[in-house]
Design a protein around this motif. Structure first.
Motif, mmCIF file in Angstrom:
data_model
loop_
_atom_site.group_PDB
_atom_site.id
_atom_site.type_symbol
_atom_site.label_atom_id
_atom_site.label_comp_id
_atom_site.label_asym_id
_atom_site.label_seq_id
_atom_site.Cartn_x
_atom_site.Cartn_y
_atom_site.Cartn_z
ATOM 1 N N GLN A 79 9.303 2.777 27.940
ATOM 2 C CA GLN A 79 10.164 2.706 27.039
ATOM 3 C C GLN A 79 9.939 2.076 25.719
ATOM 4 O OE1 GLN A 79 13.283 -0.068 29.380
ATOM 5 N NE2 GLN A 79 14.704 0.253 27.888
ATOM 6 N N TYR A 80 9.212 1.248 25.696
ATOM 7 C CA TYR A 80 8.658 0.457 24.652
ATOM 8 C C TYR A 80 7.044 0.492 24.639
ATOM 9 C CZ TYR A 80 13.378 -1.645 25.044
ATOM 10 O OH TYR A 80 14.543 -1.950 25.150
ATOM 11 N N VAL A 81 6.413 1.075 23.413
ATOM 12 C CA VAL A 81 5.109 0.778 22.915
ATOM 13 C C VAL A 81 4.752 -0.406 22.497
ATOM 14 C CG1 VAL A 81 3.314 2.042 21.728
ATOM 15 C CG2 VAL A 81 5.230 3.531 22.889
ATOM 16 N N ALA A 82 3.726 -0.871 23.064
ATOM 17 C CA ALA A 82 3.284 -2.284 22.705
ATOM 18 C C ALA A 82 2.279 -2.012 21.556
ATOM 19 C CB ALA A 82 2.631 -3.131 23.506
ATOM 20 N N GLY A 83 1.912 -2.963 20.645
ATOM 21 C CA GLY A 83 1.142 -2.994 19.428
ATOM 22 C C GLY A 83 0.583 -4.355 19.140
ATOM 23 N N ILE A 84 -0.369 -4.583 18.321
ATOM 24 C CA ILE A 84 -0.899 -5.696 18.004
ATOM 25 C C ILE A 84 -0.787 -5.966 16.391
ATOM 26 C CG2 ILE A 84 -3.177 -6.723 17.616
ATOM 27 C CD1 ILE A 84 -2.434 -6.055 20.619
ATOM 28 N N PHE A 85 -0.156 -7.085 16.219
ATOM 29 C CA PHE A 85 -0.206 -7.530 14.734
ATOM 30 C C PHE A 85 -1.098 -8.813 14.787
ATOM 31 C CE2 PHE A 85 2.678 -9.587 11.570
ATOM 32 C CZ PHE A 85 2.742 -8.668 10.700
ATOM 33 N N LEU A 86 -1.926 -8.693 13.816
ATOM 34 C CA LEU A 86 -3.002 -9.670 13.851
ATOM 35 C C LEU A 86 -2.677 -10.550 12.725
ATOM 36 C CD1 LEU A 86 -5.800 -10.614 14.947
ATOM 37 C CD2 LEU A 86 -6.786 -8.935 13.425
ATOM 38 N N LEU A 87 -2.986 -11.843 12.894
ATOM 39 C CA LEU A 87 -2.672 -12.973 11.773
ATOM 40 C C LEU A 87 -3.896 -13.462 11.496
ATOM 41 C CD1 LEU A 87 0.622 -14.472 12.763
ATOM 42 C CD2 LEU A 87 0.241 -12.480 11.312
ATOM 43 N N SER A 88 -4.473 -13.732 10.353
ATOM 44 C CA SER A 88 -5.690 -14.581 10.125
ATOM 45 C C SER A 88 -5.399 -15.203 9.002
ATOM 46 C CB SER A 88 -6.964 -13.554 9.927
ATOM 47 O OG SER A 88 -6.908 -12.765 8.936
ATOM 48 N N ALA A 89 -6.292 -16.270 8.803
ATOM 49 C CA ALA A 89 -6.165 -17.043 7.579
ATOM 50 C C ALA A 89 -7.547 -17.632 7.153
ATOM 51 C CB ALA A 89 -5.286 -18.280 7.841
ATOM 52 N N GLY A 90 -7.998 -17.807 5.867
ATOM 53 C CA GLY A 90 -9.146 -18.357 5.701
ATOM 54 C C GLY A 90 -9.041 -19.662 5.371
ATOM 55 N N PHE A 91 -10.068 -20.534 6.027
ATOM 56 C CA PHE A 91 -9.873 -21.999 5.943
ATOM 57 C C PHE A 91 -11.150 -22.536 6.515
ATOM 58 C CE2 PHE A 91 -7.884 -21.368 9.866
ATOM 59 C CZ PHE A 91 -8.695 -22.239 10.673
ATOM 60 N N THR A 92 -11.591 -23.439 6.052
ATOM 61 C CA THR A 92 -12.865 -24.286 6.448
ATOM 62 C C THR A 92 -12.613 -25.624 7.112
ATOM 63 O OG1 THR A 92 -14.143 -23.080 4.880
ATOM 64 C CG2 THR A 92 -15.074 -25.134 5.892
ATOM 65 N N ILE A 93 -12.913 -25.833 8.340
ATOM 66 C CA ILE A 93 -12.660 -27.229 8.813
ATOM 67 C C ILE A 93 -13.731 -28.217 8.422
ATOM 68 C CG2 ILE A 93 -12.185 -28.673 10.929
ATOM 69 C CD1 ILE A 93 -11.545 -25.930 12.411
ATOM 70 N N PHE A 132 6.122 -10.848 21.972
ATOM 71 C CA PHE A 132 6.233 -11.403 23.571
ATOM 72 C C PHE A 132 4.939 -12.150 23.914
ATOM 73 C CE2 PHE A 132 4.530 -7.062 23.844
ATOM 74 C CZ PHE A 132 3.348 -7.314 24.868
ATOM 75 N N ALA A 133 4.114 -12.272 23.144
ATOM 76 C CA ALA A 133 2.855 -13.039 23.468
ATOM 77 C C ALA A 133 2.045 -13.402 22.337
ATOM 78 C CB ALA A 133 1.896 -12.301 24.282
ATOM 79 N N TYR A 134 1.304 -14.452 22.239
ATOM 80 C CA TYR A 134 0.439 -14.727 21.162
ATOM 81 C C TYR A 134 -0.808 -15.333 21.515
ATOM 82 C CZ TYR A 134 1.620 -19.595 21.346
ATOM 83 O OH TYR A 134 1.932 -20.905 21.746
ATOM 84 N N ARG A 135 -2.058 -15.210 20.978
ATOM 85 C CA ARG A 135 -3.166 -16.016 21.346
ATOM 86 C C ARG A 135 -3.811 -16.737 20.055
ATOM 87 N NH1 ARG A 135 -1.895 -16.203 25.861
ATOM 88 N NH2 ARG A 135 -2.512 -14.833 27.652
ATOM 89 N N THR A 136 -4.365 -17.825 20.654
ATOM 90 C CA THR A 136 -5.172 -18.418 19.459
ATOM 91 C C THR A 136 -6.537 -18.309 19.669
ATOM 92 O OG1 THR A 136 -5.050 -20.586 20.747
ATOM 93 C CG2 THR A 136 -3.653 -20.213 19.142
ATOM 94 N N PRO A 144 5.979 -7.089 29.260
ATOM 95 C CA PRO A 144 7.238 -7.249 30.137
ATOM 96 C C PRO A 144 7.464 -5.614 30.704
ATOM 97 C CG PRO A 144 7.446 -7.799 27.638
ATOM 98 C CD PRO A 144 5.841 -7.377 27.899
ATOM 99 N N LYS A 145 8.462 -5.635 31.297
ATOM 100 C CA LYS A 145 8.757 -4.397 32.143
ATOM 101 C C LYS A 145 9.030 -3.238 31.116
ATOM 102 C CE LYS A 145 11.632 -2.625 35.760
ATOM 103 N NZ LYS A 145 12.355 -2.881 37.168
ATOM 104 N N GLY A 146 8.601 -2.028 31.390
ATOM 105 C CA GLY A 146 9.140 -1.019 30.602
ATOM 106 C C GLY A 146 8.067 -0.911 29.202
ATOM 107 N N VAL A 147 7.002 -1.823 29.057
ATOM 108 C CA VAL A 147 6.197 -1.987 27.865
ATOM 109 C C VAL A 147 4.640 -1.520 28.185
ATOM 110 C CG1 VAL A 147 5.247 -3.506 26.051
ATOM 111 C CG2 VAL A 147 7.514 -3.760 26.859
ATOM 112 N N GLY A 148 4.335 -0.613 27.352
ATOM 113 C CA GLY A 148 2.755 0.049 27.663
ATOM 114 C C GLY A 148 2.154 0.161 26.352
ATOM 115 N N LEU A 149 0.931 0.298 26.335
ATOM 116 C CA LEU A 149 0.037 0.892 25.251
ATOM 117 C C LEU A 149 -0.307 2.661 25.540
ATOM 118 C CD1 LEU A 149 -2.600 -2.085 25.338
ATOM 119 C CD2 LEU A 149 -0.879 -1.492 23.552
ATOM 120 N N ARG A 150 -0.182 3.230 24.166
ATOM 121 C CA ARG A 150 -0.571 4.459 24.539
ATOM 122 C C ARG A 150 -2.229 4.413 24.275
ATOM 123 N NH1 ARG A 150 1.214 8.154 20.569
ATOM 124 N NH2 ARG A 150 1.168 9.527 22.360
#
Length: 110
Positions: A61-75, A99-103, A14-20
């Motif tokens: 204006q805003y600093v982006a970060g990563i919030f990582l989610l993981s789960a242990g499972f077996t298909i 503001f975003a997510y990825r699988t 988004p506008k005004g968001v960046g990574l350091r």
């Protein structure tokens, strides 16, 4: 950490968001890895995939970060549909604005 998955739209901050990024930050360098699902044949169109980086010395204006989610499972084998729900609890004295997510499914999902 940034990822693009098969058939996913591009991620645009988004506008005004960046990574350091830099030697005095938690992200000292940028490493780019590209993984292809198959080898391109000479008869196929050229690959024009890529990334765009825009740099500035101005503080965003805003600093982006990563919030990582993981789960242990077996298909289990020979299963056509295997839903998995993932949730988490955020325990920090800060506000976050996702503001975003990825699988990431290695071809086992959409």
């Amino acid at each position: 950490m940034f990822a693009w998955a098969k058939n996913a739209p591009p991620t645009v901050m988004p506008k005004g968001v960046g990574l350091r990024v830099g030697s005095k930050t938690s992200i000292p360098t940028i490493v780019v890895q590209v993984h292809y699902a198959q080898v391109f044949k000479d008869s196929e169109p050229e690959d024009h995939s890529g990334l765009k980086f825009y740099t500035t010395h101005q503080k965003p204006q805003y600093v982006a970060g990563i919030f990582l989610l993981s789960a242990g499972f077996t298909i289990p084998p020979h299963v056509n549909l295997y839903p998995v729900d993932i949730s988490c609890t955020f325990r920090m004295d800060k506000s976050i604005f996702p503001f975003a997510y990825r699988t990431h499914s290695h071809g086992l999902g959409c």
